[in-house]
Design a protein around this motif. Structure first.
Motif: not given
Length: 277
Positions: A93-99, A117-123
Motif C-alpha cells: 500500500c503506497p502513501q496517500k499522496k500518490l498521483e 480507498d477514497s482517501s487517495f485524494k490525489n490519484l
C-alpha cells in the motif's frame, strides 16, 4: 539488483528496483529508503512473499507520486500462488499522496482493499493491466480526483456492475475524463445502475473507448457526456446517440451489428465533427 541499497538512506531517485529469482529478501532493503521520490517501478514481485513486502513500507515514502507494481509476463497460471500475490499487494500500500498508479500482470483473484480507498485524494491516473485472474473490478468510482482510467486484459470479468461505481456512491467518477476498456474477452454485461436516477454517472467524461470486448451485448451507457466514442470488435451492441449530446468524434470498427435506438440519430449529434467506420 546488487545488495546494499539499505545503506543509501539519502537516495532520492530510483526509477526501478528489480527482484530476481531467489532474491526476494532484497526487497526489504527498500525499507530504509524513506527519501525516494518521483516515479518508482517495483518489478519481479513473483519472487517476493508477504513478509518481505510488508517490510518495504511504501506508505512511509511520501515523495513517491508515481508507482508501478509489476509481476512477470512469463508466469504460467497454474504455477502462480494467487494467495501469496494477494498478500504481497496488500502490504504494498503506497502513501496517500500518490498521483499515478499502474498494476501489471497481478495474478490474484481480487484486488487489495486499498486500491479503491477514497482517501487517495490525489490519484489522477490508474492503469490495471493483464490482471487475468480478477473476476471483478475494484470500486474505483470512489476515487474523487481520478481523471484517467485504463482497464486492459481482464480475462475473468464477465459483468461490470455496482461494485465498479461503489456501493451508495451518488456521484461516482466525479472527475473522470478518459475511460478505456481493452481485451476483456468474456465481458458480457455492463450494468451501469441505469435504474437509480440518484446516481450521476461520469458527469465530465470526454472520451470512452471499448476495444476487443467481443461478447459485450445489450445497451451502451445512457446519459454520458462523452465527446469521443470508440467502439471496436463487437458482435451486437445497442447505442443511443441521444445519450451523447456532446459527441464530437465517433469511430466504429469491426462491429457485426450496431443498433441505434433513435429514430433520427443524425439529428441528435449536430455537434459531430469526425465519423469513422
Amino acid at each position: 539488483m546488487p545488495s546494499g541499497f539499505d545503506q543509501l538512506t539519502k537516495l532520492q531517485t530510483l526509477s526501478s528496483f528489480v527482484i530476481g529469482k531467489g532474491d526476494g529478501h532484497l526487497i526489504r532493503e527498500l525499507k530504509s529508503l524513506s527519501n525516494l521520490g518521483g516515479n518508482f517501478r517495483l518489478s519481479g514481485l513473483e519472487n517476493v512473499n508477504g513478509r518481505g513486502a510488508r517490510e518495504v513500507k511504501l506508505n512511509e515514502k511520501p515523495g513517491i507520486d508515481g508507482l508501478e507494481l509489476h509481476w512477470s509476463t512469463n508466469l504460467e497460471n497454474y504455477t502462480r500462488k494467487k494467495e501469496v500475490e494477494k498478500r504481497v499487494l496488500d502490504f504494498l500500500c503506497p502513501q496517500k499522496k500518490l498521483e499515478q498508479h499502474i498494476i501489471e500482470n497481478y495474478g490474484g483473484a481480487k484486488f487489495a482493499s486499498w486500491i479503491d480507498d477514497s482517501s487517495f485524494k490525489n490519484l489522477l491516473s490508474l492503469k490495471p493491466r493483464s490482471c487475468k485472474n480478477c473476476k471483478s473490478l475494484p470500486s474505483v468510482g470512489r476515487l474523487p480526483l481520478l481523471k484517467y482510467l485504463s482497464i486492459i486484459g481482464f480475462h475473468e470479468v464477465q459483468k461490470i456492475g455496482i461494485e465498479f461505481f461503489g456501493e451508495s456512491e451518488l456521484n461516482p467518477f466525479a472527475s473522470l475524463e478518459i475511460l478505456s476498456f481493452e481485451s476483456l474477452p468474456n465481458w458480457k454485461e455492463w450494468d451501469a445502475c441505469e435504474g437509480d436516477e440518484r446516481v450521476l454517472k461520469f458527469p465530465i467524461l470526454r472520451e470512452l473507448s471499448i476495444v476487443n470486448c467481443p461478447q459485450l451485448l445489450g445497451r451502451l451507457l445512457n446519459h454520458v457526456s462523452s465527446e469521443k466514442l470508440k467502439i471496436r470488435t463487437y458482435t451486437s451492441l445497442v447505442v443511443s446517440i441521444s445519450s451523447f449530446p456532446s459527441l464530437c468524434g465517433l469511430r466504429i470498427e469491426g462491429c457485426a451489428e450496431l443498433v441505434d435506438v433513435c429514430s433520427s440519430p443524425a439529428k441528435e449529434v449536430s455537434s459531430l465533427q469526425t465519423l469513422s467506420f
